[in-house]
Write a protein that holds these residues in place. Structure first.
Motif, short mmCIF file in Angstrom:
data_model
loop_
_atom_site.label_atom_id
_atom_site.label_comp_id
_atom_site.label_asym_id
_atom_site.label_seq_id
_atom_site.Cartn_x
_atom_site.Cartn_y
_atom_site.Cartn_z
N ARG A 265 0.69 -1.37 -0.16
CA ARG A 265 0.04 -0.10 -0.12
C ARG A 265 0.72 1.21 -0.07
O ARG A 265 0.70 2.08 -0.63
CB ARG A 265 -0.89 0.08 1.09
CG ARG A 265 -1.62 1.23 1.35
CD ARG A 265 -2.40 1.33 2.68
NE ARG A 265 -1.53 1.44 3.84
CZ ARG A 265 -1.11 0.46 4.58
NH1 ARG A 265 -1.60 -0.71 4.52
NH2 ARG A 265 -0.15 0.56 5.75
N ALA A 266 2.02 1.29 0.88
CA ALA A 266 2.69 2.50 1.04
C ALA A 266 3.48 2.53 -0.21
O ALA A 266 3.75 3.74 -0.61
CB ALA A 266 3.52 2.32 1.90
N ARG A 267 4.02 1.52 -0.76
CA ARG A 267 5.07 1.54 -1.67
C ARG A 267 4.28 2.14 -3.23
O ARG A 267 4.74 3.02 -3.77
CB ARG A 267 5.53 0.06 -2.34
CG ARG A 267 6.56 0.05 -3.42
CD ARG A 267 7.06 -1.34 -3.36
NE ARG A 267 6.21 -2.04 -3.76
CZ ARG A 267 5.84 -3.35 -3.10
NH1 ARG A 267 6.34 -3.31 -1.87
NH2 ARG A 267 4.95 -3.89 -3.35
N GLN A 268 3.22 1.62 -3.45
CA GLN A 268 2.35 2.06 -4.32
C GLN A 268 1.94 3.73 -4.48
O GLN A 268 1.87 4.34 -5.33
CB GLN A 268 0.85 1.21 -4.63
CG GLN A 268 1.20 -0.05 -4.95
CD GLN A 268 0.00 -1.01 -5.30
OE1 GLN A 268 -1.33 -0.58 -4.61
NE2 GLN A 268 -0.16 -2.10 -5.93
N LYS A 269 1.61 4.00 -3.15
CA LYS A 269 1.10 5.41 -2.92
C LYS A 269 2.34 6.36 -3.36
O LYS A 269 2.46 7.32 -3.98
CB LYS A 269 0.83 5.59 -1.23
CG LYS A 269 0.34 7.21 -1.13
CD LYS A 269 0.03 7.39 0.27
CE LYS A 269 -0.36 8.82 0.59
NZ LYS A 269 -1.65 9.35 -0.11
N ILE A 270 3.42 5.98 -2.65
CA ILE A 270 4.83 6.64 -2.83
C ILE A 270 5.32 6.80 -4.34
O ILE A 270 5.70 7.85 -5.07
CB ILE A 270 6.05 6.05 -2.02
CG1 ILE A 270 5.58 6.33 -0.65
CG2 ILE A 270 7.29 6.54 -2.34
CD1 ILE A 270 6.66 5.75 0.24
N THR A 271 5.33 5.48 -4.87
CA THR A 271 5.49 5.55 -6.39
C THR A 271 4.74 6.16 -7.48
O THR A 271 5.29 7.06 -8.35
CB THR A 271 5.84 4.20 -6.89
OG1 THR A 271 4.70 3.56 -6.59
CG2 THR A 271 7.13 3.29 -6.22
N HIS A 272 3.51 6.28 -6.85
CA HIS A 272 2.40 6.97 -7.86
C HIS A 272 2.61 8.45 -7.63
O HIS A 272 2.77 9.25 -8.73
CB HIS A 272 1.29 6.73 -7.32
CG HIS A 272 0.05 7.38 -8.14
ND1 HIS A 272 -0.37 7.32 -9.60
CD2 HIS A 272 -0.75 8.31 -7.73
CE1 HIS A 272 -1.16 8.09 -9.66
NE2 HIS A 272 -1.55 8.76 -8.78
N GLU A 273 2.78 8.97 -6.53
CA GLU A 273 2.74 10.52 -6.03
C GLU A 273 4.30 11.10 -6.64
O GLU A 273 4.12 12.15 -7.25
CB GLU A 273 2.85 10.70 -4.56
CG GLU A 273 1.32 10.36 -3.96
CD GLU A 273 0.30 11.28 -4.96
OE1 GLU A 273 0.55 12.40 -5.02
OE2 GLU A 273 -1.02 10.86 -4.95
N VAL A 274 5.20 10.23 -6.45
CA VAL A 274 6.71 10.65 -6.97
C VAL A 274 6.75 10.81 -8.25
O VAL A 274 7.36 11.77 -8.94
CB VAL A 274 7.84 9.99 -6.26
CG1 VAL A 274 8.97 10.14 -6.96
CG2 VAL A 274 7.72 9.98 -4.74
N ALA A 275 6.01 9.86 -9.17
CA ALA A 275 6.25 9.57 -10.41
C ALA A 275 5.48 10.81 -11.32
O ALA A 275 5.88 11.44 -12.04
CB ALA A 275 5.70 8.30 -11.00
N LYS A 276 4.38 11.06 -10.38
CA LYS A 276 3.48 12.18 -11.07
C LYS A 276 4.37 13.35 -10.66
O LYS A 276 4.33 14.09 -11.76
CB LYS A 276 2.14 12.31 -10.04
CG LYS A 276 1.15 13.37 -10.43
CD LYS A 276 0.04 13.29 -9.58
CE LYS A 276 -0.92 14.71 -9.86
NZ LYS A 276 -2.14 14.62 -9.05
N ALA A 277 4.94 13.60 -9.61
CA ALA A 277 5.69 15.08 -9.38
C ALA A 277 6.95 14.94 -10.28
O ALA A 277 7.13 16.09 -10.70
CB ALA A 277 5.95 15.01 -7.76
N ALA A 278 7.49 13.83 -10.47
CA ALA A 278 8.74 13.99 -11.41
C ALA A 278 8.40 14.53 -12.76
O ALA A 278 9.08 15.18 -13.34
CB ALA A 278 9.49 12.60 -11.28
N ASN A 279 7.20 13.90 -13.40
CA ASN A 279 6.77 14.25 -14.65
C ASN A 279 6.32 15.63 -14.86
O ASN A 279 6.79 16.32 -15.47
CB ASN A 279 5.85 13.19 -14.98
CG ASN A 279 5.33 13.60 -16.58
OD1 ASN A 279 6.04 13.32 -17.36
ND2 ASN A 279 3.95 14.06 -16.64
N GLU A 280 5.79 16.18 -13.82
CA GLU A 280 5.25 17.17 -13.55
C GLU A 280 6.44 18.44 -13.79
O GLU A 280 6.34 19.48 -14.39
CB GLU A 280 4.27 17.55 -12.51
CG GLU A 280 3.93 19.11 -12.18
CD GLU A 280 3.28 19.34 -10.84
OE1 GLU A 280 3.47 20.29 -10.30
OE2 GLU A 280 2.48 18.11 -10.42
#
Length: 431
Positions: A265-280
């Protein structure tokens, strides 16, 4: 001497001298004040220096008062700046102080040996000639020096922003923690170039204001540590988004405990939010897996394989023990991250200590990153000892003059010889 300086510069007559009384903070801290008073005044000094350069200055007056002289700003802006510093001080040491009247006073020189203190009511004090609708910006700090090279040129100085901090509170199983997050500047040491930021937390036990060290974090309940990691990452991304694009550099280091990354649960939340921010923001991501001391290599490899598709690379964070570092071999990591232990060493001892860590890290995983240096002097020695990447504590960022001088010394490849030590001694952080 203080009164003479105020009279000669006439800053008190112009409304540029302010005094903070710390009685309310002392009462809140109670018996802890004796051990925390030096930290309180250092916090005020650091916050002031992030905002202002000379001819502005500040000074501890006695055990319960602090003086700020701000001739370069209008009286209203100066008062608002000191007010922000008071609120930041309170939030860090005791929590929200928004309900406490700001203990701020205007300082006037009444006689040859006396101050006259006038309480400042923020609702009415600004009925002055300079008054106008104006807001104080968040404390983001002034610029400090960073050495960079362009083809065919020597080191030149560009500007980096000193870290700002945001804080939040988390609670689990009746335990409450405050997490203050900042973006620690990360340097590539060969050219002494800033390449990104580490999303770094300071974690404080709310019940007694104890700052938790690496060992205390490692022993924390996994559920609470997960909350700490996710909160820190959310706050760190928020700070990065507030920066101008040219201040973000190219890399963000995202740390979280092994136990946090091991939670689906934590891993999916972190990777999703970080990938979104990195792309942005157009940034590359380096995940830093913390708390790997004693973790079996096959479990480390398993977690690394799960998060590697979502980042540029992964490093492992362990204690400064060469056997523990060596255990990270064949775990899929591209480097080892070690927290500087803060022990005071002379240049030769520091060089030997860091050189041994760098050699062990290179053999196990490649790169050797050291987190949390206190000064640019240590950075200079680290570069010569073979450390590949390093970051500075947010509170340790020094003056632009000191940064420029040290960066030039490092760029020249100064050896830690008797002559080198003499030059490095001139680069100590100014008091």
């Amino acid at each position: 001497m203080i009164i003479e300086r105020l009279r000669e510069t006439r800053v008190s007559a112009r409304g540029h001298a302010f005094l903070l009384k710390l009685d309310a903070l002392i009462v809140r801290l109670g018996s802890k004040w004796d051990v925390k008073s030096e930290l309180v005044y250092e916090h005020l000094k650091t916050g002031f220096e992030r905002r202002f350069q000379e001819p502005n200055w500040c000074l501890r007056i006695n055990d319960d008062a602090w003086l700020a002289i701000i001739p370069t700003e209008g009286s209203r802006r100066g008062a608002l700046s000191v007010t922000e510093m008071w609120r930041d001080l309170g939030n860090f040491f005791v929590g929200d102080v928004s309900e406490v009247p700001v203990p701020l006073y205007e300082v006037q020189v009444e006689d040859v040996d006396r101050f006259l203190l006038n309480p400042i009511d923020l609702k009415t004090w600004f009925d002055r000639p300079e008054a106008g609708p104006e807001r104080v910006k968040p404390i983001t700090g002034e610029s400090t020096g960073e050495a960079v090279r362009t083809p065919g040129q020597g080191p030149q100085m560009t500007n980096i922003q000193r870290p700002m901090m945001v804080a939040a509170t988390v609670t689990l199983a009746n335990r409450t923690l405050r997490i203050a997050s900042s973006n620690e500047p990360l340097f590539e040491m060969k050219k002494m170039v800033m390449i990104g930021h580490r999303l770094e937390p300071l974690v404080v036990e709310a019940s007694d204001n104890t700052l938790l060290d690496r060992k205390a974090l490692a022993n924390m309940d996994w559920g609470l540590r997960e909350l700490v990691d996710i909160t820190n990452i959310e706050q760190g991304l928020k700070i990065l988004r507030m920066r101008e694009p040219d201040q973000r550099k190219m890399l963000m280091v995202v740390p979280a405990a092994f136990s946090t990354f091991a939670s689906q649960r934590a891993r999916q939340k972190i990777t999703h939010e970080v990938a979104k921010a990195a792309n942005e923001m157009g940034l590359k991501v380096l995940f830093e897996v913390r708390g790997l001391d004693g973790v079996p290599p096959h479990r480390v490899l398993e977690i690394v394989s799960l998060i590697k598709p979502f980042c540029m690379t992964v490093v492992g964070h362990v204690s400064s023990d060469r056997k523990v570092i060596s255990a990270l071999a064949k775990c899929g990591l591209s480097g080892v991250c070690i927290e500087y232990d803060g022990v005071k060493r002379d240049d030769d001892a520091l060089s030997e200590y860091l050189g041994q860590l760098a050699a062990a890290a290179k053999q196990a995983a490649g790169a050797c990153m050291v987190q949390g240096f206190d000064s640019y002097r240590q950075m200079a020695v680290a570069r010569l000892a073979g450390i590949t990447h390093a970051s500075m504590k947010a509170a340790a960022m020094m003056s632009p003059r000191g940064a420029v001088a040290t960066a030039k010394t490092v760029a020249d490849g100064l050896a830690v010889s008797p002559e080198g030590r003499e030059k490095l001694s001139a680069l100590e952080r100014p008091e």
